[in-house]
Design a protein around this motif. Structure first.
Motif, mmCIF file in Angstrom:
data_model
loop_
_atom_site.group_PDB
_atom_site.id
_atom_site.type_symbol
_atom_site.label_atom_id
_atom_site.label_comp_id
_atom_site.label_asym_id
_atom_site.label_seq_id
_atom_site.Cartn_x
_atom_site.Cartn_y
_atom_site.Cartn_z
ATOM 1 N N GLY A 119 -88.526 28.029 10.234
ATOM 2 C CA GLY A 119 -88.471 28.997 11.286
ATOM 3 C C GLY A 119 -87.055 29.403 11.701
ATOM 4 O O GLY A 119 -86.036 28.921 11.212
ATOM 5 N N ASN A 120 -87.069 30.349 12.600
ATOM 6 C CA ASN A 120 -85.811 30.882 13.106
ATOM 7 C C ASN A 120 -84.942 29.778 13.711
ATOM 8 O O ASN A 120 -83.715 29.865 13.691
ATOM 9 C CB ASN A 120 -86.088 31.964 14.155
ATOM 10 N N TRP A 162 -84.926 30.853 20.185
ATOM 11 C CA TRP A 162 -86.023 31.024 21.138
ATOM 12 C C TRP A 162 -85.552 30.949 22.588
ATOM 13 O O TRP A 162 -86.348 30.802 23.492
ATOM 14 C CB TRP A 162 -87.133 29.987 20.856
ATOM 15 N N ASN A 206 -84.193 30.333 6.173
ATOM 16 C CA ASN A 206 -85.414 30.972 6.664
ATOM 17 C C ASN A 206 -85.149 32.438 6.965
ATOM 18 O O ASN A 206 -84.179 32.754 7.680
ATOM 19 C CB ASN A 206 -85.873 30.272 7.953
ATOM 20 N N GLU A 207 -85.972 33.303 6.442
ATOM 21 C CA GLU A 207 -85.942 34.751 6.767
ATOM 22 C C GLU A 207 -84.519 35.276 6.900
ATOM 23 O O GLU A 207 -84.151 35.884 7.909
ATOM 24 C CB GLU A 207 -86.755 35.027 8.039
ATOM 25 N N GLU A 216 -95.116 31.079 5.429
ATOM 26 C CA GLU A 216 -95.564 31.438 6.783
ATOM 27 C C GLU A 216 -96.625 32.514 6.643
ATOM 28 O O GLU A 216 -96.342 33.592 6.102
ATOM 29 C CB GLU A 216 -94.415 31.989 7.638
ATOM 30 N N TRP A 272 -101.244 37.193 13.762
ATOM 31 C CA TRP A 272 -100.374 37.110 14.942
ATOM 32 C C TRP A 272 -100.097 38.525 15.431
ATOM 33 O O TRP A 272 -99.361 39.255 14.797
ATOM 34 C CB TRP A 272 -99.057 36.392 14.590
#
Ligand code: AHR
Length: 500
Positions: free
Chosen positions: A70-71, A96, A171-172, A291, A295
């Motif tokens: 994840g981020n 986050w 990630n991403e 992922e 959502w």
């Protein structure tokens, strides 16, 4: 409608890699804290791991769990989360906008995964850090001993190496929201160098390079090509991420979106194989859909951020309904039918954050609707996936001009003799009369289990007080005579039929 499926014992797509039943635990919201880990909870063990969540995780049947983001990963210092808890720093988490206490880290996650019986899958931070941090981290985790970092692990109470086999290279990294986002060229280079040194530390690992954050990214496809062109020789997987949405608030359209996943998989396979072709290489890069989920309801700014840098605030706690469960079941069918190239997949995430499991801090844990198709597929899909020849009437959608009402796959477990049919009836107004011809499996076969996920209200949800509103129920009409199976599938239903 009526639909027909023909399957033959000898027509095999692939052995199934059960890592497609992965999930994801990120340091985000209440996934770790008050999700899997809550010291003081009535069910917590001596390490603070919630046993109600551990038990549901086992029941879910997940095989591999991705961690720690994840981020979040792109700003994470692994050193913050190891060693004596009282010495661990509190840090701002810019992914986050929360405060990370680091009360839970690498070693706790390894302990949790061993206790629950899942394989850990780790990411290395390629946002704020680089190949140097990655080589140090894998030395800490996987090197047996005799070096500063492996001895540091031992001094933290972990004599044996963690032996983590599956690693994500960031990630991403294409996403502007990512801490330290990169161009394909920048990322491809660092992914290559990182993969190289990590393999030098531990040649037994498998590595996944970041594909696009989703299929709608402007750089999609060119990103995959350029990244793989850099790191093809050192990686085993390219990642895919996809979150299904319901922009037209139409169940038909929504279930039709499953076709987009098929297109996504085929495109990424084509790109990976094109890179192989430029090298005349027989190597095949596999796909890690690390992922995926539904959502769209909990996606606003308020769901993504809470003011004041709180510790583990509730974020993106999507509540799933009947149609979401049908979609998740349908997407699993697509993954199974692509078992020759999709060798890993992680539904995101495990608990509270867009998860199949929900909890209350200090209180109950329960199964969301999407829990059920996942658990049933993980329980019954073993062995190999067979090629299904389907004839079904279709409908026209915005996603695709022809969406077959029947979406299905078949697995065969040669060790138990079980042949299992997974079938989604996308017709919302009528039951489907399904006929399955089971060729070449021998006679005397019987239906040993037949379950459906169905609810007349597509918006029905499971809550703490009504936990089983959407839950598996027996299929009423199903029979098997010789090699001919017949079943009546309810309108808008996902079904599993096990024969042996
Ligand atoms: O799963 C939630 C977030 O979605 C992840 O942190 C990120 O990788 C993706 O954008």
């Amino acid at each position: 409608p009526s639909a027909r499926l023909i399957v033959d014992h000898d027509f095999i797509i692939s052995e199934l890699d059960r890592r497609i039943f992965g999930t994801f635990v990120e340091h985000m919201g209440r996934c770790v804290y008050t999700g899997i880990f809550e010291p003081g909870h009535p069910t917590a063990d001596e390490q603070g791991f919630r046993q109600d969540v551990a038990e549901l995780t086992r029941e879910l049947g997940t095989t591999i769990v991705r961690y720690p983001g994840g981020n979040f990963l792109s700003g994470y210092n692994w050193e913050d989360g190891v060693g004596p808890v009282e010495k661990r720093p509190r840090r701002l988490d810019l992914a986050w906008f929360s405060t990370e206490t680091n009360a839970f880290g690498t070693n706790e996650f390894i302990d949790w995964s061993r206790k629950v019986g899942v394989e850990p899958m780790f990411g290395v931070n390629l946002g704020t850090r680089d190949h140097d941090e990655a080589r140090r981290f894998i030395e800490y985790c996987n090197h047996p001993g005799g070096t500063e970092l492996s001895e540091l692990r031992k001094s933290h109470g972990y004599e044996k190496p963690h032996d983590i086999k599956f690693w994500c290279l960031g990630n991403e990294m294409d996403g502007p929201w990512q801490i330290g986002a990169k161009t394909a060229g920048e990322y491809g280079r660092i992914a290559h160098e990182t993969a190289k040194v990590m393999r030098w530390v531990d040649p037994s690992i498998e590595l996944a390079a970041c594909g696009s954050s989703n299929r709608d990214m402007a750089t999609y496809a060119r990103w995959e090509y350029e990244v793989l062109d850099h790191c093809f020789d050192y990686v085993d997987f390219i990642s895919l991420h996809t979150y299904f949405q319901n922009p037209h608030d139409s169940t038909e359209e929504f279930l039709g979106n499953i076709e987009l996943l098929e297109a996504f998989i085929r495109e990424v396979v084509a790109i990976a194989d094109a890179v192989a072709a430029t090298r005349r290489s027989p190597k095949r890069i596999m796909l890690s859909l690390d992922e995926w989920n539904v959502w769209y309801k909990a996606r606003t700014h308020e769901h993504l951020r809470k003011p004041g840098w709180p510790e583990h605030p509730p974020l993106i706690e999507e509540v799933y309904n009947t149609e979401d469960a049908l979609l998740v079941g349908g997407a699993l069918i697509t993954l199974l039918n692509n078992a020759d190239r999709v060798k890993c997949a992680c539904i995101a995430q495990l608990v509270n954050i867009i998860g199949p499991i929900m909890t209350e801090p200090g209180g109950a844990a329960w199964r969301q609707t999407i829990f059920h198709p996942f658990a049933l597929t993980a329980r019954h899909a073993h062995g190999r996936v067979l090629r299904s020849l389907i004839s079904s009437p279709s409908y026209a959608g915005k996603t695709a001009p022809e969406i077959p009402y029947l979406h299905a796959c078949v697995t065969e477990d040669e060790t138990t003799g079980q042949v299992t049919i997974f079938a989604l009836n996308r017709h919302l107004g009528e039951p489907m009369d399904l006929e399955v011809l089971l060729r070449g499996f021998g006679g005397n076969r019987q239906v040993v289990e037949a379950l459906q996920i169905h609810h007349p209200n597509m918006k029905a949800v499971n809550t703490k007080d009504a936990q089983d509103t959407v839950a598996p129920a027996p299929i009423e009409k199903v029979s098997l005579e010789g090699d001919r199976l017949q079943a009546r599938l309810m309108p808008g239903s996902w079904n599993v039929i096990v024969t042996a």
